[in-house]
Design a protein around this motif. Structure first.
Motif, mmCIF file in Angstrom:
data_model
loop_
_atom_site.group_PDB
_atom_site.id
_atom_site.type_symbol
_atom_site.label_atom_id
_atom_site.label_comp_id
_atom_site.label_asym_id
_atom_site.label_seq_id
_atom_site.Cartn_x
_atom_site.Cartn_y
_atom_site.Cartn_z
ATOM 1 N N TYR A 134 35.741 37.895 32.219
ATOM 2 C CA TYR A 134 37.086 38.296 32.624
ATOM 3 C C TYR A 134 37.816 37.094 33.226
ATOM 4 C CZ TYR A 134 34.622 38.926 37.134
ATOM 5 O OH TYR A 134 33.858 38.744 38.257
ATOM 6 N N PRO A 135 39.160 37.150 33.322
ATOM 7 C CA PRO A 135 39.945 36.016 33.833
ATOM 8 C C PRO A 135 39.542 35.681 35.280
ATOM 9 C CG PRO A 135 41.330 37.626 32.712
ATOM 10 C CD PRO A 135 39.988 38.270 32.886
ATOM 11 N N TRP A 136 39.850 34.413 35.681
ATOM 12 C CA TRP A 136 40.622 33.464 34.876
ATOM 13 C C TRP A 136 39.704 32.486 34.142
ATOM 14 C CZ3 TRP A 136 45.067 35.666 34.683
ATOM 15 C CH2 TRP A 136 45.639 36.258 35.797
ATOM 16 N N MET A 185 33.136 45.495 38.059
ATOM 17 C CA MET A 185 32.489 46.804 38.024
ATOM 18 C C MET A 185 32.450 47.371 36.607
ATOM 19 S SD MET A 185 33.597 50.332 39.966
ATOM 20 C CE MET A 185 35.114 50.442 38.980
ATOM 21 N N VAL A 186 33.589 47.371 35.931
ATOM 22 C CA VAL A 186 33.631 47.890 34.565
ATOM 23 C C VAL A 186 32.815 46.995 33.637
ATOM 24 C CG1 VAL A 186 35.149 48.363 32.593
ATOM 25 C CG2 VAL A 186 35.822 49.078 34.894
ATOM 26 N N GLY A 187 32.846 45.695 33.880
ATOM 27 C CA GLY A 187 32.033 44.780 33.086
ATOM 28 C C GLY A 187 30.552 45.109 33.181
ATOM 29 N N LYS A 188 30.089 45.427 34.362
ATOM 30 C CA LYS A 188 28.679 45.795 34.534
ATOM 31 C C LYS A 188 28.357 47.119 33.852
ATOM 32 C CE LYS A 188 27.706 43.111 38.693
ATOM 33 N NZ LYS A 188 27.369 43.114 40.138
ATOM 34 N N GLN A 189 29.315 48.043 33.850
ATOM 35 C CA GLN A 189 29.118 49.286 33.112
ATOM 36 C C GLN A 189 29.018 49.010 31.614
ATOM 37 O OE1 GLN A 189 32.465 51.711 34.274
ATOM 38 N NE2 GLN A 189 31.711 52.007 36.365
ATOM 39 N N VAL A 190 29.821 48.081 31.131
ATOM 40 C CA VAL A 190 29.753 47.676 29.727
ATOM 41 C C VAL A 190 28.375 47.096 29.419
ATOM 42 C CG1 VAL A 190 30.620 46.020 28.030
ATOM 43 C CG2 VAL A 190 32.226 47.320 29.432
ATOM 44 N N PRO A 215 41.360 36.940 39.527
ATOM 45 C CA PRO A 215 42.561 37.709 39.853
ATOM 46 C C PRO A 215 42.302 38.622 41.052
ATOM 47 C CG PRO A 215 41.493 38.595 37.887
ATOM 48 C CD PRO A 215 40.756 37.347 38.247
ATOM 49 N N PRO A 216 43.352 39.154 41.658
ATOM 50 C CA PRO A 216 43.177 39.994 42.855
ATOM 51 C C PRO A 216 42.283 41.209 42.631
ATOM 52 C CG PRO A 216 45.475 39.348 42.598
ATOM 53 C CD PRO A 216 44.772 38.910 41.344
ATOM 54 N N ASP A 217 42.291 41.767 41.417
ATOM 55 C CA ASP A 217 41.506 42.965 41.143
ATOM 56 C C ASP A 217 40.187 42.648 40.443
ATOM 57 O OD1 ASP A 217 42.560 42.160 38.744
ATOM 58 O OD2 ASP A 217 43.157 44.167 38.085
ATOM 59 N N TYR A 218 39.642 41.474 40.710
ATOM 60 C CA TYR A 218 38.425 41.050 39.996
ATOM 61 C C TYR A 218 37.262 42.000 40.239
ATOM 62 C CZ TYR A 218 36.056 39.357 44.206
ATOM 63 O OH TYR A 218 35.425 39.287 45.415
ATOM 64 N N ALA A 219 37.239 42.671 41.404
ATOM 65 C CA ALA A 219 36.140 43.600 41.690
ATOM 66 C C ALA A 219 36.134 44.753 40.688
ATOM 67 C CB ALA A 219 36.248 44.134 43.113
#
Length: 467
Positions: A361-363, A378-383, A370-374
């Motif tokens: 994920y960015p950057w 989280m979704v990346g780990k679910q993937v 980015p501010p919402d990297y958490a």
């Protein structure tokens, strides 16, 4: 590399020879006292249409050029160079040297390893160089040309015709397919399932090939939209193969759709075709650079956010050449204009690449998040968890920020989607494998890898529904 003068001289001789042959072919046979023969253009000569200068002219201009010879990789190998804990800076400096010189060809890297393709004539020199630097390496692919030859045991013409007669298209997932088959499959779906599928060309490539996007939707109101693309780097064949598999699944299960999907399976059609006809390991598009003997722009360095920064080159001969400016290429420009014109409710931007098994994920432009990297983490780990269950091989995908997990690369599409389009879930997904085959992933791995890609799409779709 040959000198420009020698190249121009060879072209002049070739063109002059062709013109002489054309003249002789049309001279009356009785004059030269031999049987008149039909003139056949040699395979190494290409007839092309050149743009007409006069705006209202209907004259078609023709030109000849010598075709590129097919590139072979006889004797070439792929090496994995490793660093110890105290050698990370050294490996980074060596990698920069590789990028600056273009020799050897850099395949992929992270903090501790770098994969490089080494041609036969470069092996002694590179071996000495690495020994001087006290860096260890292992040969990952012993015979690269052999791996290429065995990668894609394609179906026979008879089998393809039988497949088309039975299914109405030529797509299947036991072999890698040419652009014609992929586009034909998309058109077939639009014609056969018009209530679910529609196909539009969002623009044309440098060489005039259409950039076809398929929309898959069952028409639910206020549905979130996901963008999916593949094949922006030409040599990454598993990417379009996986994306077309995703298309097939979504259409076959369209009654269950809770999102709209806009999918561009081949974002670099010229480069993709070139990998079949001329150079299996070509990466860039096919833009001819003015004032340079080299061709092509790295389309994933050409998007208009932080363009031209870290991880790019201004040299047209480098594989990471970012182009003459942001969105200088018709392929990236077409994607930009599509989003500017679209009224879809985009919540995700997924771009599939290979190889390495990463969810990034960015950057990408720098080691920042980015501010919402958490949320992205989280979704990346679910993937990653879903992928591990999906392909039958317990594949492990590493999740992280692009620049930190791999390397900095400015002008990428996911950074642009996140920063400029304000799309929540922007990911670059690097598919199989981890280096045994690299870009030359045998066709028998298409289906299991595509199942992993599909699992990623399903998880991100669920995340989008909650926004």
């Amino acid at each position: 590399m040959r000198k420009a003068g020698g190249s121009h001289g060879a072209r002049f001789v070739a063109i002059a020879s062709l013109l002489l042959l054309v003249v002789l072919a049309f001279v009356d046979a009785s004059v030269i006292h031999r049987q008149k023969r039909e003139f056949v253009i040699p395979d190494w000569i290409e007839i092309v249409d050149e743009p007409v200068q006069a705006e209202n002219s209907k004259t078609i201009q023709r030109a000849v050029r010598v075709r590129d010879a097919k590139v072979t990789y006889d004797g070439a190998q792929v090496w994995r160079v490793r660093s110890s804990e105290g050698q990370k800076d050294l490996l980074s400096n060596v990698t920069t040297d590789f990028q600056d010189t273009g020799l050897p060809s850099l395949w992929t890297r992270n903090d501790t390893t770098v994969d490089v393709m080494v041609r036969l004539e470069e092996i002694p020199r590179l071996s000495r160089y690495l020994k001087q630097k006290d860096l260890e390496y292992q040969v990952v692919i012993e015979d690269l040309q052999k791996a290429i030859d065995e990668e894609n045991p394609s179906l026979s013409e008879q089998e393809m015709e039988e497949l088309e007669g039975r299914k109405g298209h030529r797509m299947e997932w036991s072999s890698y397919h040419r652009l014609e088959d992929i586009h034909g499959y998309m058109d077939y779906l639009a014609e056969t399932f018009p209530d679910v599928c529609s196909v539009v060309s969002i623009g044309n490539s440098v060489e005039g090939r259409p950039l076809k996007v398929i929309r898959i939707s069952n028409g639910k109101a206020n549905a979130p939209a996901l963008w999916i693309d593949g094949g922006i780097h030409a040599r990454e064949w598993i990417s379009p193969a996986a994306v077309t598999y995703i298309i097939n699944h979504l259409v076959e299960n369209s009654e269950d759709l809770e999102a709209d999907y806009y999918i561009l399976p081949v974002a670099n059609p010229d480069g993709y075709e070139y990998t079949f006809t001329r150079d299996r390991l070509w990466r860039k598009n096919r833009k001819r650079s003015v004032g340079s003997p080299c061709t092509g722009v790295d389309l994933n360095r050409n998007f208009g956010y932080r363009w031209g920064g870290l991880g790019t080159s201004k040299d047209p001969c480098r594989e990471i050449y970012a182009g003459s400016g942001p969105f200088s290429e018709p392929e990236t420009n077409a994607i930009r204009y599509f989003f500017e014109a679209s009224a879809a409710n985009f919540k995700a931007y997924l771009t599939f690449h290979s190889y390495g098994q990463y969810i990034l994920y960015p950057w990408g432009y720098d080691k920042r998040v980015p501010p919402d990297y958490a949320d992205l983490e989280m979704v990346g780990k679910q993937v990653a968890a879903a992928i591990k269950k999906a392909g039958g091989a317990n594949s492990v995908y590493t999740v992280g920020n692009s620049a930190t997990t791999l390397y900095a690369a400015s002008g990428g599409s996911d950074d642009w989607a996140k920063a400029i389009l304000k799309i929540k879930y922007a990911y670059t997904i690097e598919l199989r494998d981890t280096g045994k085959y690299g870009f030359v992933l045998p066709a028998r791995y298409i289906t299991p890898t595509a199942k992993e890609a599909l699992a990623a799409v399903m998880v991100v779709t669920e995340a989008c529904k909650s926004l």
